[in-house]
Design a protein around this motif. Structure first.
Motif, short mmCIF file in Angstrom:
data_model
loop_
_atom_site.label_atom_id
_atom_site.label_comp_id
_atom_site.label_asym_id
_atom_site.label_seq_id
_atom_site.Cartn_x
_atom_site.Cartn_y
_atom_site.Cartn_z
N LEU A 43 -41.54 -27.06 -95.38
CA LEU A 43 -43.00 -27.09 -95.36
C LEU A 43 -43.53 -27.31 -96.76
N LEU A 44 -44.80 -27.62 -96.84
CA LEU A 44 -45.45 -27.90 -98.11
C LEU A 44 -46.03 -26.63 -98.72
N ASP A 45 -46.01 -26.56 -100.05
CA ASP A 45 -46.63 -25.41 -100.70
C ASP A 45 -48.14 -25.66 -100.84
N ASP A 46 -48.85 -24.66 -101.32
CA ASP A 46 -50.32 -24.74 -101.40
C ASP A 46 -50.80 -25.87 -102.30
N GLN A 47 -50.09 -26.11 -103.41
CA GLN A 47 -50.51 -27.17 -104.33
C GLN A 47 -50.35 -28.55 -103.68
N GLU A 48 -49.26 -28.76 -102.96
CA GLU A 48 -49.06 -30.03 -102.26
C GLU A 48 -50.12 -30.23 -101.18
N LEU A 49 -50.42 -29.17 -100.45
CA LEU A 49 -51.47 -29.26 -99.42
C LEU A 49 -52.82 -29.60 -100.05
N THR A 82 -53.30 -31.25 -102.80
CA THR A 82 -53.26 -32.65 -103.23
C THR A 82 -53.50 -33.59 -102.05
N LEU A 83 -52.90 -33.28 -100.92
CA LEU A 83 -53.02 -34.14 -99.75
C LEU A 83 -54.35 -34.00 -99.02
N CYS A 84 -54.92 -32.80 -99.05
CA CYS A 84 -56.17 -32.53 -98.32
C CYS A 84 -57.19 -31.84 -99.22
N PRO A 85 -57.64 -32.48 -100.28
CA PRO A 85 -58.55 -31.80 -101.21
C PRO A 85 -59.91 -31.46 -100.61
N GLU A 86 -60.35 -32.21 -99.63
CA GLU A 86 -61.69 -31.99 -99.06
C GLU A 86 -61.70 -30.96 -97.93
N VAL A 87 -60.51 -30.52 -97.50
CA VAL A 87 -60.40 -29.57 -96.39
C VAL A 87 -60.34 -28.15 -96.96
N PRO A 88 -61.07 -27.19 -96.36
CA PRO A 88 -60.99 -25.80 -96.83
C PRO A 88 -59.54 -25.30 -96.81
N GLU A 89 -59.20 -24.49 -97.78
CA GLU A 89 -57.83 -24.02 -97.97
C GLU A 89 -57.23 -23.41 -96.71
N ALA A 90 -58.01 -22.64 -95.98
CA ALA A 90 -57.50 -21.96 -94.78
C ALA A 90 -57.13 -22.94 -93.67
N ASP A 91 -57.71 -24.13 -93.67
CA ASP A 91 -57.47 -25.10 -92.60
C ASP A 91 -56.48 -26.20 -92.96
N PRO A 129 -52.00 -33.21 -90.39
CA PRO A 129 -51.82 -34.52 -89.74
C PRO A 129 -53.04 -35.43 -89.88
N TYR A 130 -54.23 -34.87 -89.82
CA TYR A 130 -55.44 -35.67 -89.98
C TYR A 130 -55.58 -36.19 -91.40
N CYS A 131 -55.21 -35.37 -92.36
CA CYS A 131 -55.24 -35.82 -93.75
C CYS A 131 -54.27 -36.98 -93.97
N LEU A 132 -53.08 -36.84 -93.42
CA LEU A 132 -52.08 -37.90 -93.56
C LEU A 132 -52.53 -39.17 -92.84
#
Length: 137
Positions: free
Chosen positions: A1-7, A9-18, A24-27
């Motif tokens: 799985l991805l760590d918080d920093q990778e998440l 980077t991939l989903c900067p506009e999405v709230p951290e909890a989500d 999958p939507y970010c990707l």
């Protein structure tokens, strides 16, 4: 799985909890950007009906198209005279840059034509002088 920093980077506009749940939507957002590029190439660059049948032909086509597309997209950021195109659509960029290329080709062909005429006139004048000198003896 991805760590918080990778998440992040991939989903900067999405709230951290989500982020984990919406990964999958970010990707898919990255994938969608690629689809837009192919759509623009097929629609505005007239490659929609271009067909190749060999693996090498397909690879060459994709590489050529990607390079040409990237050059047109980057040109406004690299050359000041095209800076006004930074915010324009891909279609407008292609059209305006295509027109600029046509003008350059026309001008180059025109200049070559004039140079050839000048050379031809010079050759004719030299021949006329030679002929006059030959007949004067």
């Amino acid at each position: 799985l991805l760590d918080d920093q990778e998440l992040e980077t991939l989903c900067p506009e999405v709230p951290e909890a989500d982020r984990s749940r919406l990964l999958p939507y970010c990707l898919y957002g990255f994938r969608w950007a690629i689809e837009v590029i192919f759509y623009e190439q097929k629609t505005f660059w007239s490659f929609g009906k271009y067909m190749v049948r060999s693996k090498n032909g397909i690879e060459s086509y994709v590489n050529f198209l990607a390079i040409a597309y990237s050059c047109v997209q980057l040109l406004p950021f690299k050359q000041e005279r095209y800076a006004h195109l930074k915010e324009e659509s891909s279609q407008v960029k292609k059209q305006l840059i295509g027109m600029a290329i046509q003008q350059e080709v026309f001008f180059y062909t025109f200049v070559l034509s004039i140079e050839n005429r000048i050379k031809s006139l010079a050759i004719l004048k030299a021949y006329e002088r030679w002929a006059e000198e030959k007949h004067s003896f």
